[in-house]
Every structure is written in C-alpha cells, then in structure tokens.
Design a protein around this motif. Structure first.
Motif, mmCIF file in Angstrom:
data_model
loop_
_atom_site.group_PDB
_atom_site.id
_atom_site.type_symbol
_atom_site.label_atom_id
_atom_site.label_comp_id
_atom_site.label_asym_id
_atom_site.label_seq_id
_atom_site.Cartn_x
_atom_site.Cartn_y
_atom_site.Cartn_z
ATOM 1 N N THR A 1 0.839 -1.189 0.000
ATOM 2 C CA THR A 1 0.000 0.000 0.000
ATOM 3 C C THR A 1 0.879 1.246 0.000
ATOM 4 O OG1 THR A 1 -1.638 -1.178 1.300
ATOM 5 C CG2 THR A 1 -1.877 1.188 1.175
ATOM 6 N N THR B 1 -2.245 5.881 -1.906
ATOM 7 C CA THR B 1 -3.454 5.056 -1.828
ATOM 8 C C THR B 1 -4.163 5.271 -0.504
ATOM 9 O OG1 THR B 1 -2.428 3.392 -3.244
ATOM 10 C CG2 THR B 1 -4.342 2.698 -1.965
ATOM 11 N N ALA C 1 -7.935 6.824 -0.160
ATOM 12 C CA ALA C 1 -8.978 6.091 0.550
ATOM 13 C C ALA C 1 -9.551 6.917 1.698
ATOM 14 C CB ALA C 1 -8.431 4.767 1.075
ATOM 15 N N PHE D 1 -19.323 -3.814 2.651
ATOM 16 C CA PHE D 1 -17.952 -3.493 2.251
ATOM 17 C C PHE D 1 -16.997 -4.608 2.640
ATOM 18 C CE2 PHE D 1 -13.727 -1.866 3.076
ATOM 19 C CZ PHE D 1 -13.439 -1.241 1.884
ATOM 20 N N LEU E 1 -16.737 -5.929 -1.038
ATOM 21 C CA LEU E 1 -15.834 -4.994 -1.702
ATOM 22 C C LEU E 1 -14.378 -5.133 -1.281
ATOM 23 C CD1 LEU E 1 -18.020 -1.783 -1.811
ATOM 24 C CD2 LEU E 1 -17.645 -3.483 -3.578
ATOM 25 N N GLU E 2 -14.125 -5.392 -0.012
ATOM 26 C CA GLU E 2 -12.738 -5.512 0.433
ATOM 27 C C GLU E 2 -11.991 -6.638 -0.287
ATOM 28 O OE1 GLU E 2 -10.162 -5.333 4.531
ATOM 29 O OE2 GLU E 2 -12.189 -6.147 4.608
ATOM 30 N N LEU F 1 -12.567 -7.715 -3.240
ATOM 31 C CA LEU F 1 -12.393 -7.240 -4.609
ATOM 32 C C LEU F 1 -11.213 -6.279 -4.707
ATOM 33 C CD1 LEU F 1 -13.426 -6.982 -7.548
ATOM 34 C CD2 LEU F 1 -14.840 -5.083 -6.733
ATOM 35 N N PHE F 2 -11.115 -5.337 -3.772
ATOM 36 C CA PHE F 2 -9.996 -4.402 -3.782
ATOM 37 C C PHE F 2 -8.665 -5.120 -3.590
ATOM 38 C CE2 PHE F 2 -13.043 -0.928 -2.320
ATOM 39 C CZ PHE F 2 -13.161 -0.420 -3.601
ATOM 40 N N ILE F 3 -8.649 -6.118 -2.712
ATOM 41 C CA ILE F 3 -7.424 -6.880 -2.471
ATOM 42 C C ILE F 3 -7.043 -7.659 -3.727
ATOM 43 C CG2 ILE F 3 -6.435 -8.784 -1.155
ATOM 44 C CD1 ILE F 3 -7.995 -7.660 1.270
ATOM 45 N N LEU G 1 -7.644 -6.793 -6.737
ATOM 46 C CA LEU G 1 -7.158 -5.829 -7.727
ATOM 47 C C LEU G 1 -5.787 -5.251 -7.364
ATOM 48 C CD1 LEU G 1 -10.473 -3.903 -8.470
ATOM 49 C CD2 LEU G 1 -9.302 -5.556 -9.943
ATOM 50 N N PHE H 1 -5.070 -3.592 -4.333
ATOM 51 C CA PHE H 1 -5.126 -2.542 -3.325
ATOM 52 C C PHE H 1 -5.176 -3.200 -1.959
ATOM 53 C CE2 PHE H 1 -7.228 -0.623 -7.014
ATOM 54 C CZ PHE H 1 -6.448 0.516 -7.181
ATOM 55 N N LEU I 1 -5.737 -3.129 1.781
ATOM 56 C CA LEU I 1 -6.418 -2.224 2.708
ATOM 57 C C LEU I 1 -6.000 -2.488 4.121
ATOM 58 C CD1 LEU I 1 -9.967 -2.376 1.138
ATOM 59 C CD2 LEU I 1 -8.223 -0.640 0.814
#
Length: 147
Positions: free
Chosen positions: A77, A81, A85, A132, A136-137, A139-141, A143, A145, A147
């Motif tokens: 990270t 970023t 966020a 989230f 979503l979390e 999905l972000f990981i 991709l 990202f 978190l």
C-alpha cells in the motif's frame, strides 16, 4: 478487563457530552457555510484537538495498538493510496451524512434518545459496513489494493 471498563466509561462520557452539546460534525461545517454560525464548529475543533491530545498522551505513555490505521502500512500500500482512501471515505460519510441531516455520531445519540428514523439510518450504516467487508474488500485486495 480494565481496558473494557475504561472504554465503556469513556463511551458513556462522550455520549453524554454529545447529547448535551448537540455535537454533530456534519452540522458544524454546514452551519458555517449556510448560516455563518461557528457554534457547532467549535465543538468539532474541540473534538479534533481532544483526539490529537489523547493520541499523543497514549503514545507518550507507551501505548500501542497493533495494526492501528495511522501507524500501519502494508508493503503493497502506497501512502497515496491511503490518502485517497481516507479522502474518498471522508467525503462519502460527509455526503451521506449531509443527506441524512446528521453525522453517524449524532445519529447514534439520536437513536439512544429514541428517535426511530435514526435507527433506520444506523441499520443502513451497519449493513454498508458489512457489505464493504464481505464483498468490496476482497475485490480491492484482488485488484492489488491492500487495505
């Protein structure tokens, strides 16, 4: 056990002060822009300074919270970023808080006072947190990202 009781006591004190002062972080900014009234903004500034002072004292006394967001940054990270966020999250809470008429802190106080519409806001607030974290979390990981 001491940390749990201290947290509970601090929560009661902050809730009592929030109820008595009508503190709302969204309304503090709204009143300055729309009515040029800085009364609630002084409470927002006081809460910010209290948080900074408490965080500083906690660190000075040797306190450490593992993986605390301000102190923790994974190798994947970047600082940019994290800032993006933080800004996007803050603007989202502010926007939806403005639509609802109050910030999440004030909605918790109003729900504790028995205002039914605040309970619907908080239900959506907590469903959004679960949404989230479950959908979503990951999905972000995936991709890239962290978190």
């Amino acid at each position: 056990m001491v940390a749990m009781l201290a947290t509970l006591a601090l929560g009661f004190v902050i809730g009592f002060l929030g109820q008595r002062s009508r503190l709302c972080f969204v309304a503090g900014y709204r009143d300055v822009v729309l009515m040029k009234d800085t009364t609630l903004l002084r409470g927002v500034i006081g809460a910010f300074l209290g948080a900074v002072l408490g965080y500083t004292i906690f660190g000075f006394l040797g306190g450490f919270v593992p993986l605390f967001p301000i102190l923790f940054q994974s190798p994947r990270t970047s600082m940019l970023t994290m800032w993006i966020a933080t800004v996007v999250g803050g603007l989202g809470v502010g926007f939806f808080g403005g639509l609802a008429g109050a910030c999440p802190f004030r909605m918790h106080v109003l729900a504790a006072e028995g205002k039914g519409t605040s309970l619907f806001y908080l239900a959506g607030f907590y469903v959004g947190i679960v949404f989230f974290n479950i959908l979503l979390e990951p999905l972000f990981i995936a991709l890239g990202f962290a978190l």
